[in-house]
Design an enzyme around this catalytic site. Structure first.
Site, PDB file in Angstrom:
ATOM      1  N   LYS A  53       0.839  -1.206   0.000  1.00 11.44           N
ATOM      2  CA  LYS A  53       0.000   0.000   0.000  1.00 11.44           C
ATOM      3  C   LYS A  53       0.877   1.261   0.000  1.00 11.44           C
ATOM      4  O   LYS A  53       0.608   2.212  -0.727  1.00 11.44           O
ATOM      5  CB  LYS A  53      -0.959  -0.019   1.207  1.00 11.44           C
ATOM      6  CG  LYS A  53      -2.018  -1.120   1.070  1.00 11.44           C
ATOM      7  CD  LYS A  53      -2.856  -1.337   2.316  1.00 11.44           C
ATOM      8  CE  LYS A  53      -3.814  -2.521   2.076  1.00 11.44           C
ATOM      9  NZ  LYS A  53      -4.685  -2.831   3.225  1.00 11.44           N
ATOM     10  N   GLN A  97      -4.759  -1.474   9.413  1.00 12.07           N
ATOM     11  CA  GLN A  97      -4.654  -2.806   8.826  1.00 12.07           C
ATOM     12  C   GLN A  97      -5.242  -3.849   9.771  1.00 12.07           C
ATOM     13  O   GLN A  97      -4.966  -3.856  10.969  1.00 12.07           O
ATOM     14  CB  GLN A  97      -3.169  -3.110   8.520  1.00 12.07           C
ATOM     15  CG  GLN A  97      -2.937  -4.401   7.773  1.00 12.07           C
ATOM     16  CD  GLN A  97      -3.514  -4.413   6.351  1.00 12.07           C
ATOM     17  OE1 GLN A  97      -3.677  -3.362   5.727  1.00 12.07           O
ATOM     18  NE2 GLN A  97      -3.820  -5.589   5.841  1.00 12.07           N
ATOM     19  N   ASP A 120     -10.850   2.804   3.661  1.00 15.09           N
ATOM     20  CA  ASP A 120     -11.212   1.389   3.499  1.00 15.09           C
ATOM     21  C   ASP A 120     -12.716   1.245   3.245  1.00 15.09           C
ATOM     22  O   ASP A 120     -13.178   0.182   2.844  1.00 15.09           O
ATOM     23  CB  ASP A 120     -10.868   0.602   4.779  1.00 15.09           C
ATOM     24  CG  ASP A 120      -9.582  -0.200   4.643  1.00 15.09           C
ATOM     25  OD1 ASP A 120      -9.302  -0.653   3.516  1.00 15.09           O
ATOM     26  OD2 ASP A 120      -8.889  -0.381   5.657  1.00 15.09           O
TER      27      ASP A 120
END
Ligand code: GUN
Length: 318
Positions: A53, A97, A120
């Site tokens: 990422k 995460q 997200d």
């Protein structure tokens, strides 16, 4: 008939090039979009994901920051980290995460992220915005599936679409996106009756139930577009044989390596579908791409008061 292969890597490259242009425009106007990643502990898979990422941020010239609290972090300590990032005006996107260690209340952490920075798309406020057709941030995997369909010229309007799986982060938002694009949508799950019959009516199938090779080739209407969200690592030789008996080269690779990645769709589907995303190389590359797209979109939406209006890329427009 052999399906057209929908190449996620090619679509990713197209979108990243567009985003890079958009980031250049924003940066020239004094806004450098930035992503903050929170990686708790030392889970190797999470470390690898976060590394990819951050690398993607560098590819499109987004600013990035990595925070690495220890595996012993408490819910309250992690909440404080998230709240700091919520307040930081240079941070447009916050990515926590998953999975988090067992002592941390994951839901509480995810709901603490400012919905305007929730790149997200996991916050219930963003799922609610999607449900009611308001601008917001959409979970990356379903957003990526929609981009694949759109950029491959697959007609969604009026199509019968079947989504297999009803999770908050894939199935539900996928169904909503398809519905907003004027498909007629059916959501199937583990209790659905006559699943093969329902799939046989579909012009578009999105398989996201997390079961290796579950969706059978003969359930698919000839010519249908099939999007395979599954990523299942197979280590069992009999299972590999069941799934790959018509693909000797892949079976050979399995024998050499001891594992193989397969989707939720049986690989034989390439003989009935009209278009199919491969695993690997289909939906997978799109997830991080849409995270980049969401970060740029978050910067644009959150800083809209500065009256910056660069050209919207189709990847980020909704
Ligand atoms: N862990 C595995 N996939 C994801 C993802 O897409 N986002 C986050 N935050 N954590 C993950």
């Amino acid at each position: 008939m052999t399906a057209r292969i929908l190449d996620g890597q090619k679509i990713r490259d197209e979108i990243l090039a567009e985003l890079k242009d958009e980031v250049r425009l924003l940066t020239a106007a004094g806004i450098r979009p930035g992503l903050a990643a929170v990686l708790v502990g030392e889970n190797p898979a999470s470390q690898l994901y976060v590394k990819s990422k951050i690398a993607a941020c560098e590819q499109v010239d987004l600013a990035s920051a990595l925070l690495t609290p220890p595996a012993t972090v408490t819910t309250l300590e992690l909440l404080a980290v998230v709240e700091d990032l919520n307040r930081d005006n240079n941070v447009d996107g916050i990515l926590v995460q998953l999975p988090l260690p067992p002592q941390v209340d994951t839901k509480r952490i995810l709901e603490a992220v400012d919905p305007a920075k929730d790149v997200d798309g996991f916050h219930p406020v963003n799922l609610g915005r999607l449900a009611s057709g308001r601008p917001g941030l959409v979970a990356c995997t379903p957003a990526g599936c929609l981009e694949i369909l759109r950029r491959s010229g697959i007609l969604i309007e009026g199509a019968n679409a079947v989504v297999l799986g009803r999770s908050d982060i894939v199935g539900k938002p996928m169904a909503l996106l398809l519905m907003h694009a004027n498909a007629t949508v059916t959501i199937c799950h583990s209790k659905t009756r006559d699943l093969p019959e329902i799939v046989r009516r579909a012009d578009i199938v999105v398989a996201a139930m997390g079961k290796a090779g579950f969706l059978q080739s003969d359930w698919i209407k000839p010519g249908a577009a099939v999007i395979d969200v599954g990523t299942n690592t197979i280590k069992d030789a009999a299972e590999a044989e069941r799934l790959l008996h018509n693909f000797p080269a892949r079976l050979e690779k399995f024998r050499a390596k001891g594992s193989v990645l397969v989707g939720d769709v049986h690989p034989d589907a390439v003989n009935t579908a009209g278009a199919l995303t491969p695993v690997p190389g289909g939906v997978g590359p799109m997830t991080i791409t849409m995270l980049m797209s969401n970060t740029v979109k978050a910067a644009r939406l959150r800083r809209a008061s500065l009256r910056i209006s660069p050209t919207q890329s189709t990847a980020t427009a909704r």
